[in-house]
Design a protein around this motif. Sequence first.
Motif, PDB file in Angstrom:
ATOM      1  N   GLY A 122      21.536  -8.735   6.583  1.00  0.00           N
ATOM      2  CA  GLY A 122      22.744  -9.951   6.610  1.00  0.00           C
ATOM      3  C   GLY A 122      22.153 -11.068   5.605  1.00  0.00           C
ATOM      4  N   GLN A 123      20.206 -10.471   5.201  1.00  0.00           N
ATOM      5  CA  GLN A 123      20.634 -11.861   4.505  1.00  0.00           C
ATOM      6  C   GLN A 123      20.710 -11.396   2.844  1.00  0.00           C
ATOM      7  N   GLU A 125      23.246  -9.718   2.591  1.00  0.00           N
ATOM      8  CA  GLU A 125      24.866  -9.606   2.804  1.00  0.00           C
ATOM      9  C   GLU A 125      25.386 -11.033   2.329  1.00  0.00           C
ATOM     10  N   ALA A 126      24.735 -12.274   3.086  1.00  0.00           N
ATOM     11  CA  ALA A 126      24.648 -13.333   2.651  1.00  0.00           C
ATOM     12  C   ALA A 126      25.040 -13.721   1.108  1.00  0.00           C
ATOM     13  N   ALA A 127      23.941 -13.200   0.666  1.00  0.00           N
ATOM     14  CA  ALA A 127      23.351 -13.579  -1.124  1.00  0.00           C
ATOM     15  C   ALA A 127      24.797 -12.966  -1.185  1.00  0.00           C
ATOM     16  N   TYR A 128      25.006 -11.634  -1.237  1.00  0.00           N
ATOM     17  CA  TYR A 128      26.332 -10.692  -1.785  1.00  0.00           C
ATOM     18  C   TYR A 128      27.682 -12.365  -2.096  1.00  0.00           C
ATOM     19  N   SER A 129      27.021 -12.416  -0.787  1.00  0.00           N
ATOM     20  CA  SER A 129      28.604 -13.054  -0.469  1.00  0.00           C
ATOM     21  C   SER A 129      29.425 -14.704  -1.454  1.00  0.00           C
ATOM     22  N   ILE A 130      28.108 -15.011  -1.355  1.00  0.00           N
ATOM     23  CA  ILE A 130      27.665 -17.086  -2.049  1.00  0.00           C
ATOM     24  C   ILE A 130      27.703 -15.936  -3.513  1.00  0.00           C
ATOM     25  N   GLY A 131      28.117 -14.608  -4.323  1.00  0.00           N
ATOM     26  CA  GLY A 131      28.284 -14.094  -5.782  1.00  0.00           C
ATOM     27  C   GLY A 131      26.996 -14.033  -6.018  1.00  0.00           C
ATOM     28  N   LEU A 132      25.653 -14.323  -6.040  1.00  0.00           N
ATOM     29  CA  LEU A 132      24.248 -13.834  -6.521  1.00  0.00           C
ATOM     30  C   LEU A 132      24.306 -12.318  -7.077  1.00  0.00           C
ATOM     31  N   ASN A 133      23.874 -12.802  -8.749  1.00  0.00           N
ATOM     32  CA  ASN A 133      23.299 -11.650  -8.853  1.00  0.00           C
ATOM     33  C   ASN A 133      22.170 -11.099  -8.469  1.00  0.00           C
ATOM     34  N   ASP A 136      19.131 -13.033  -9.345  1.00  0.00           N
ATOM     35  CA  ASP A 136      18.801 -13.934  -8.567  1.00  0.00           C
ATOM     36  C   ASP A 136      18.278 -14.177  -6.892  1.00  0.00           C
ATOM     37  N   VAL A 141      15.990 -15.155  -2.408  1.00  0.00           N
ATOM     38  CA  VAL A 141      16.221 -14.396  -1.429  1.00  0.00           C
ATOM     39  C   VAL A 141      15.620 -13.768  -0.919  1.00  0.00           C
TER      40      VAL A 141
ATOM     41  N   ASN B  53      35.850  -9.020   0.063  1.00  0.00           N
ATOM     42  CA  ASN B  53      34.469  -9.678  -0.434  1.00  0.00           C
ATOM     43  C   ASN B  53      33.598  -8.287  -1.017  1.00  0.00           C
ATOM     44  N   LEU B  55      32.202  -5.834   1.143  1.00  0.00           N
ATOM     45  CA  LEU B  55      30.883  -6.033   1.910  1.00  0.00           C
ATOM     46  C   LEU B  55      30.992  -4.751   2.107  1.00  0.00           C
ATOM     47  N   LEU B  77      31.378  -9.583  -8.879  1.00  0.00           N
ATOM     48  CA  LEU B  77      30.960 -11.429  -8.777  1.00  0.00           C
ATOM     49  C   LEU B  77      32.114 -12.520  -8.509  1.00  0.00           C
ATOM     50  N   ARG B  80      33.813 -12.519  -5.606  1.00  0.00           N
ATOM     51  CA  ARG B  80      33.118 -13.296  -4.372  1.00  0.00           C
ATOM     52  C   ARG B  80      32.444 -14.673  -4.605  1.00  0.00           C
ATOM     53  N   PHE B  87      29.221 -15.699   8.731  1.00  0.00           N
ATOM     54  CA  PHE B  87      29.164 -15.332  10.027  1.00  0.00           C
ATOM     55  C   PHE B  87      28.519 -14.940  11.032  1.00  0.00           C
ATOM     56  N   ASN B  91      23.230 -15.494   9.318  1.00  0.00           N
ATOM     57  CA  ASN B  91      22.237 -15.033   7.945  1.00  0.00           C
ATOM     58  C   ASN B  91      22.013 -16.442   6.829  1.00  0.00           C
ATOM     59  N   PHE B  93      19.364 -18.527   4.715  1.00  0.00           N
ATOM     60  CA  PHE B  93      18.013 -18.052   4.572  1.00  0.00           C
ATOM     61  C   PHE B  93      17.064 -18.766   4.926  1.00  0.00           C
ATOM     62  N   ASN B  95      13.598 -18.958   3.978  1.00  0.00           N
ATOM     63  CA  ASN B  95      12.731 -19.445   3.113  1.00  0.00           C
ATOM     64  C   ASN B  95      13.398 -20.343   2.075  1.00  0.00           C
ATOM     65  N   VAL B 109      24.947 -19.705  -9.435  1.00  0.00           N
ATOM     66  CA  VAL B 109      26.297 -19.028  -9.820  1.00  0.00           C
ATOM     67  C   VAL B 109      26.279 -19.811 -10.802  1.00  0.00           C
TER      68      VAL B 109
END
Lengths: 224, 246
Positions: A122-123, A125-133, A136, A141, B53, B55, B77, B80, B87, B91, B93, B95, B109
């Motif tokens: 899920g971590q 997927e969340a990073a993918y979903s906001i478009g991080l390359n 990043d 993350v 998107n 996934l 990208l 997305r 979710f 999910n 972060f 940290n 981004v």
Amino acid sequence: MDLASTFFNLDVLARSWPLLLDGLGRTILLGALSIVLGLVGGLFLALIRLYAPQPFRFLAIAYIDVFRALPVLVWLVIVYYAFPFLGLRLSPFASACLALSTVSAAYTAEIYRAGIQAIPLGQFEAAYSIGLNAFDRMRDVILPQAIRIVIPPLTNNSINVMKDTALASVVALPDLLKQATQAQALAANPSPLIGAAVLYLLLLLPLVRLVAVYEERFRRKGAR
Amino acid sequence: MSAAPLIRMRNVGKRFGEFNALKNVSLDIFAGEVVVLLGPSGSGKSTLIRCINHLEDYDSGDVFVGDIRVERGRNLLAVRQQTGMVFQSFNLFPNLSVLDNVALGPVRVKKQSWDGARTRARELLHRVGIADQAEKYPAQLSGGQQQRVGIARALAMEPRILLFDEPTSALDPEMVGEVLDVIKRLAHGGVTMILVTHEMGFARQVADRIVFMEAGEIREIADPQTFFSSTTNERARAFLDAVLNH
């Protein structure tokens, strides 16, 4: 000839003290440099192993397997005594640093990999979903979480590297052990060896304790 | 409604081994629409929105977000950035602080400054009703609060469409309302969204269209009034009977 004057001869210790300190400094320098290089190299190896295109992935696996199977002492002797035949002549310090950090990188690579693989999908997927390359994603993350998990095993590995620096005395590096044996020969008394052992303990016992404390804290947090 | 659809799915198929998760699914979503996907579990609702998107990678057919085909490669990208996702299990972060969870996407981004992105993040947190939690970490928040951070994080990228994958299914019952209220406000504010949910009353209230799925296929598309009171689709009828009469 009583025990005290044989193994804990203060007079001999005092005379060999400068030599021991000189060796201790070199041991710490070699250990610290090898640890840092191993930590950085291992991270790259782990990322290659997990995410690079196939041929690179295979090479990383081969590297990791070979250097985990090869005894450090054998590898060190090859670097110092065999590489000159290839025209590569390294100083004792450089040989030891190369041997220790290449082996350490193989171990840390596996530690990082375990840490990264412990991060829930899920971590990612969340990073993918906001478009991080990819960069990043790792920096912001995944790695901050993964490294927190693997601090105890990484510290354990660092302790091992610091201990393995003693092997460098085989290639005539004047590290703590080498200086101690030197002083022992000079004084015809083993007290400097005991002194060296005490210095190793003073250096490494706090780290060993630190790992234990950290693991205990982690265990309790996990149980909650 | 003459404008081109925002999302276009054409004959999309997806298999997981032997299991046909999506069979020949075609669906258009237009800007400003609220579309709710209903259906029994395993019917392909989540898989459908996860194909939008990327996934999940679909096996056949086409999915377009605007003019961009959703596929592996450099356009991904951009896809997305234009699609935000919320979710089931939040999910967030762990940290990063709540504030930085929301600000991270715009900084990395959209190359905004941390200062600017954090200011904007505070506004978004205010909008979902948890401005006072900005400096905390996700683990210190209740489930309902965490999910509202998840919504703010998705909104921060200013996507053209929000994808909600069972946003309240992991919440304790007393926290479902606060999250649905936020989603409802967004829906009434004109945000385009696709929702997978099991909250029937909510679906009825917010949906412009109900898409009913079963066994990987779209069985019926109808406005909520028609769907809930007079669907003629046999399987939809059976599904509604099962979820409404217990």
